[in-house]
Design a protein around this motif. Structure first.
Motif, short mmCIF file in Angstrom:
data_model
loop_
_atom_site.label_atom_id
_atom_site.label_comp_id
_atom_site.label_asym_id
_atom_site.label_seq_id
_atom_site.Cartn_x
_atom_site.Cartn_y
_atom_site.Cartn_z
N GLU A 151 0.82 -1.21 0.00
CA GLU A 151 0.00 0.00 0.00
C GLU A 151 0.86 1.26 0.00
O GLU A 151 0.51 2.27 -0.63
CB GLU A 151 -0.95 -0.01 1.20
CG GLU A 151 -2.01 -1.11 1.15
CD GLU A 151 -2.93 -1.01 -0.06
OE1 GLU A 151 -3.10 0.11 -0.60
OE2 GLU A 151 -3.47 -2.06 -0.47
N HIS A 155 0.70 3.88 -3.02
CA HIS A 155 0.31 5.25 -2.69
C HIS A 155 1.29 6.28 -3.23
O HIS A 155 0.91 7.39 -3.60
CB HIS A 155 0.20 5.39 -1.16
CG HIS A 155 -0.22 6.74 -0.70
ND1 HIS A 155 -1.49 7.24 -0.88
CD2 HIS A 155 0.48 7.72 -0.05
CE1 HIS A 155 -1.56 8.46 -0.37
NE2 HIS A 155 -0.38 8.77 0.14
N SER A 529 -0.59 2.72 8.84
CA SER A 529 -1.22 3.40 7.70
C SER A 529 -1.66 4.81 8.08
O SER A 529 -1.50 5.76 7.30
CB SER A 529 -2.41 2.59 7.18
OG SER A 529 -1.99 1.33 6.68
N PRO A 535 -3.59 4.24 2.28
CA PRO A 535 -4.78 3.41 2.43
C PRO A 535 -4.50 2.18 3.28
O PRO A 535 -3.36 1.71 3.37
CB PRO A 535 -5.11 3.01 0.98
CG PRO A 535 -4.44 4.02 0.12
CD PRO A 535 -3.20 4.41 0.86
N TYR A 536 -5.55 1.66 3.89
CA TYR A 536 -5.43 0.40 4.61
C TYR A 536 -5.23 -0.73 3.59
O TYR A 536 -5.53 -0.61 2.42
CB TYR A 536 -6.68 0.11 5.44
CG TYR A 536 -6.91 1.07 6.58
CD1 TYR A 536 -5.89 1.89 7.05
CD2 TYR A 536 -8.15 1.15 7.21
CE1 TYR A 536 -6.10 2.77 8.10
CE2 TYR A 536 -8.37 2.02 8.27
CZ TYR A 536 -7.34 2.84 8.70
OH TYR A 536 -7.56 3.70 9.75
#
Length: 556
Positions: A151, A155, A529, A535-536
Motif C-alpha cells: 500500500e 500510494h 497506515s 490506504p489500509y
C-alpha cells in the motif's frame, strides 16, 4: 477581579488535567500531512511479553529500556486468532487482518484440491537469486491481502522503498508483500538470497554484504554468556534434561563449542545462536545505506524479523540460560541500532514498532516436574479413533486426513454414501472432544455461520479460512502438546502464553506511556497506515491504535 482570576486559573488547570496522556505530558503532534522518513518494524520471533521484564535488570539503559521508557507500550496485546505460528504472525502484522482473510493458516497446510501440501511461501514457478540452491523458490503467492509495504508503494507511485529482511524466508517475504524487496538466509550456502519473484539479480550492496562472510566469524569462537553466568538467576540451572543440544554436543551447557559444531553442521549453525540477530542487524545497516532508505521526501519501510530467538527457544525453552543470554545480547544490539538511527536520522524522523509473531510454552517435562498441568496428545491415536468410530456410525470411513489440529473429511466418499457433511462434522467434533487433552472442537459449518462471544472460540474462528482450512478445527488444553516433546518448546495454541506479545511504538512524535486496553496484533497495520497517510491494506480488519497512543477518545 481576584474572583475572576481564580475562575480562569481553575479552568486552565481543568483543561490541563484532561490533556495528559496516562500521566505523561503529551508531545506536540505533527501536522497531519507530515510523515516519518522511515518506518521500521522489528519482529522478534518467539518473543514472549514477559521477557521484557523478566530480564529487565540485565538490560542496558538505551536498548529495550529506552523503547519502554521513551515509547508507548501496549501491555495487553494479543494475536486474536489461532494457530499462532511464524507465517500467520508475520502476515497478520503486515496485512492488518487474520488467517480468515489473508489465508496464511500455518507455516504449511494440506491442499484440499490436490491432497498435497504447501509451504507458506513455497513457489516452484520462481528460482533462487544469489545462490545455486532451491532455497529461493519462494514468493508471497499464497497471501490473499496486500501488506502495508504494498500500500505504501502504491500510494507513492512506487517511489517509496520497502525492504524485508530475516533469516527465515517467511519472516521477510510476507512483510515485504508483492511489491517490496525481500531477502532471507540460505542455510545451505550460508548467504543472503532472494528470488526471481522480486529481482533478477542481487543488488551490489547485498553481494558486498555476503562477501564479508560474517557467519565464519561468528562460529570461530565458542558461544559464552555475555554476563557472568552466575548472574542469570532468572533462569534454571544450565545443565538440565529439558534442553536440546547441537549435533556433536553431549550436554546443553555453556560454553557452546561453535567451531567444533560448525565442523559437523556447517557455518549456518550461527543462526541457532544470538549471533543470528547480530547478522540481521548488520544486514539492516547495509540495506539502509545500500538502498538509501529514508533519504528523500518519500517514506520508506524496513521490515526486520529476528529469527534466531525462535531457533534458540525451540531448542532450549523459555526457562533456559540460553534464551536469557539471547535477549541480553539482543538488547545490546538494539541499543547500537537505536544509536545509529539517532546519528543518521534523528529519533523524531523515524517510526519504530517492536512486536513478536507468537509466544511460547514452557517445556512440558519441566512443568510436569513442578507439578503443573501439562500433557502430551497423540495425533495418530486420535486419527485411528476417528476412523473407527465414524466407520461404526456411517459404515464407511469419511476421514481423509488429520493434520496439525484440523480434520479433513473425504467429501467424495460422503457424497457417494448420501450423507450430509455437516452431520459427519458434528459427530467428528463430538469424538474429538472426548479425547484426553482436547479442550474443544468447532465444525466448519459453525465457523462459517456462527457468532461467538468466548475469546478462544473467536480466535479459532479468525484462524479459519473457508477455502483452505479443515472440516473440524480443534485445540488442546493449556500447556498440552501435539507431540511427545521432551526438550525445548513449541507454540501454536490459542492460550495467553502463545497469544500475548510485546507491542511498543517509538520515535516520531510518539509520547511516552503505556496502556492495558486490549488490542490485537492485527491492529498494527492500520495504525502504521494512519501514521504515514496511506490506504489500509485490501484485507484490513484491524482497528488503528493512534487514538490510544495520543490519549484521544474514539468510537467505532
Amino acid at each position: 477581579m481576584t474572583f475572576y482570576k481564580a475562575i480562569l486559573v481553575t479552568i486552565i488547570l481543568f483543561i490541563s488535567l484532561f490533556t495528559q496522556n496516562d500521566g505523561h505530558a503529551q508531545q506536540e503532534q505533527r501536522e497531519h500531512f507530515e510523515t516519518p522518513r522511515l518506518v521500521i518494524g522489528i519482529m522478534v520471533d518467539q518473543m514472549r511479553y514477559d521477557y521484557i521484564y523478566r530480564y529487565w535488570d540485565h538490560y542496558g539503559e538505551d536498548g529495550i529500556k529506552r523503547l519502554v521508557n521513551e515509547g508507548f507500550s501496549f501491555d495487553n496485546a494479543h494475536f486474536d486468532y489461532a494457530p499462532t505460528f511464524t507465517g500467520p504472525g508475520h502476515a497478520s502484522v503486515y496485512t492488518g487482518t487474520t488467517p480468515a482473510v489473508h489465508g496464511i493458516i500455518g507455516n504449511s497446510w494440506f491442499l484440499k484440491d490436490t491432497g498435497g501440501r504447501t509451504y507458506v511461501t513455497g513457489d516452484s514457478t520462481v528460482t533462487t537469486v544469489g545462490s545455486n540452491s532451491d532455497e529461493g523458490e519462494m514468493s508471497p503467492r499464497w497471501m490473499l491481502s496486500t501488506s502495508i509495504a504494498d500500500e505504501l508503494r502504491l500510494h507513492t507511485n512506487m517511489k517509496s522503498k520497502a525492504v524485508g529482511i530475516a533469516l527465515k524466508d517467511r519472516g521477510s517475504i510476507l512483510p515485504a508483500g508483492f511489491t517490496g524487496q525481500a531477502y532471507w538466509f540460505d542455510y545451505t550456502e550460508v548467504r543472503m538470497i532472494s528470488s526471481t519473484f522480486y529481482m533478477d539479480e542481487l543488488p551490489d550492496w547485498v553481494n558486498e554484504f555476503n562477501d564479508r562472510d560474517l557467519p565464519a566469524q561468528y562460529v570461530s569462537e565458542p558461544w559464552e554468556t555475555l554476563l557472568p553466568i552466575e548472574t542469570y538467576t532468572e533462569s534454571i540451572e544450565d545443565d538440565n534434561r529439558y534442553e536440546g543440544t547441537f549435533r556433536g554436543q553431549d550436554r546443553p551447557v555453556f560454553p557452546h563449542d561453535l567451531p567444533a559444531y560448525a565442523e559437523i553442521s556447517g557455518n549456518g549453525i550461527f543462526a541457532n545462536t544470538p549471533f543470528g540477530d547480530t547478522y540481521t542487524f548488520e544486514m539492516a545497516y547495509a540495506a539502509i545505506e545500500g538502498e538509501e532508505l529514508g533519504q528523500d521526501e518519500q517514506t520508506d519501510l524496513l521490515a526486520l524479523s529476528f529469527s534466531s530467538p525462535d531457533h534458540i527457544g525451540h531448542r532450549y525453552g523459555p526457562a533456559s540460560k540460553e534464551v536469557q543470554d539471547t535477549y541480553i545480547r539482543f538488547d545490546r544490539e538494539l541499543e547500537r541500532f537505536l544509536s545509529y538511527l539517532d546519528d543518521n536520522f534523528g529519533k523524531e524522523n523515524v517510526l519504530v514498532f517492536l512486536t513478536s509473531d507468537h509466544g511460547a510454552a514452557h517445556n512440558p517435562e519441566y512443568l510436569r516436574d513442578l507439578g503443573l498441568p501439562t500433557g502430551n496428545y497423540n495425533r495418530s491415536e486420535t486419527a485411528e479413533l476417528l476412523e473407527e468410530q465414524l466407520m461404526a456410525i456411517y459404515g464407511f470411513n469419511p476421514v481423509r486426513t488429520l493434520r496439525s489440529t484440523q480434520l479433513f473429511l473425504d467429501h467424495d466418499a460422503i457424497r457417494a454414501n448420501g450423507v450430509r457433511p455437516e452431520h459427519v462434522q458434528r459427530d467428528a467434533a463430538d469424538i474429538l472432544i472426548s479425547v484426553n487433552g482436547v479442550a474443544g472442537a468447532l465444525t466448519a459449518d459453525a465457523l462459517r455461520s456462527g457468532t461467538f462471544t468466548d475469546t478462544i472460540h473467536q480466535r479459532i474462528q479468525r484462524g479459519y479460512n473457508a477455502s483452505r482450512s479443515g472440516d473440524v478445527i480443534y485445540w488442546l488444553e493449556p500447556q498440552w502438546f501435539t507431540s511427545n516433546r521432551q526438550v525445548g518448546t513449541t507454540h501454536g495454541a490459542p492460550w495467553s502464553y502463545d497469544s500475548r506479545a510485546p507491542l511498543i511504538w517509538y520515535g516520531w512524535d510518539i509520547p511516552s506511556g503505556s496502556s492495558t486496553v486490549p488490542v490485537s496484533i492485527s491492529d498494527i497495520a492500520s495504525t502504521v497506515s494512519n501514521f504515514i497517510n496511506i490506504p489500509y491494506t485490501t484485507g484490513n480488519t484491524g482497528h488503528p491504535m493512534n487514538h490510544i497512543i495520543y490519549g484521544e477518545k474514539q468510537t467505532y
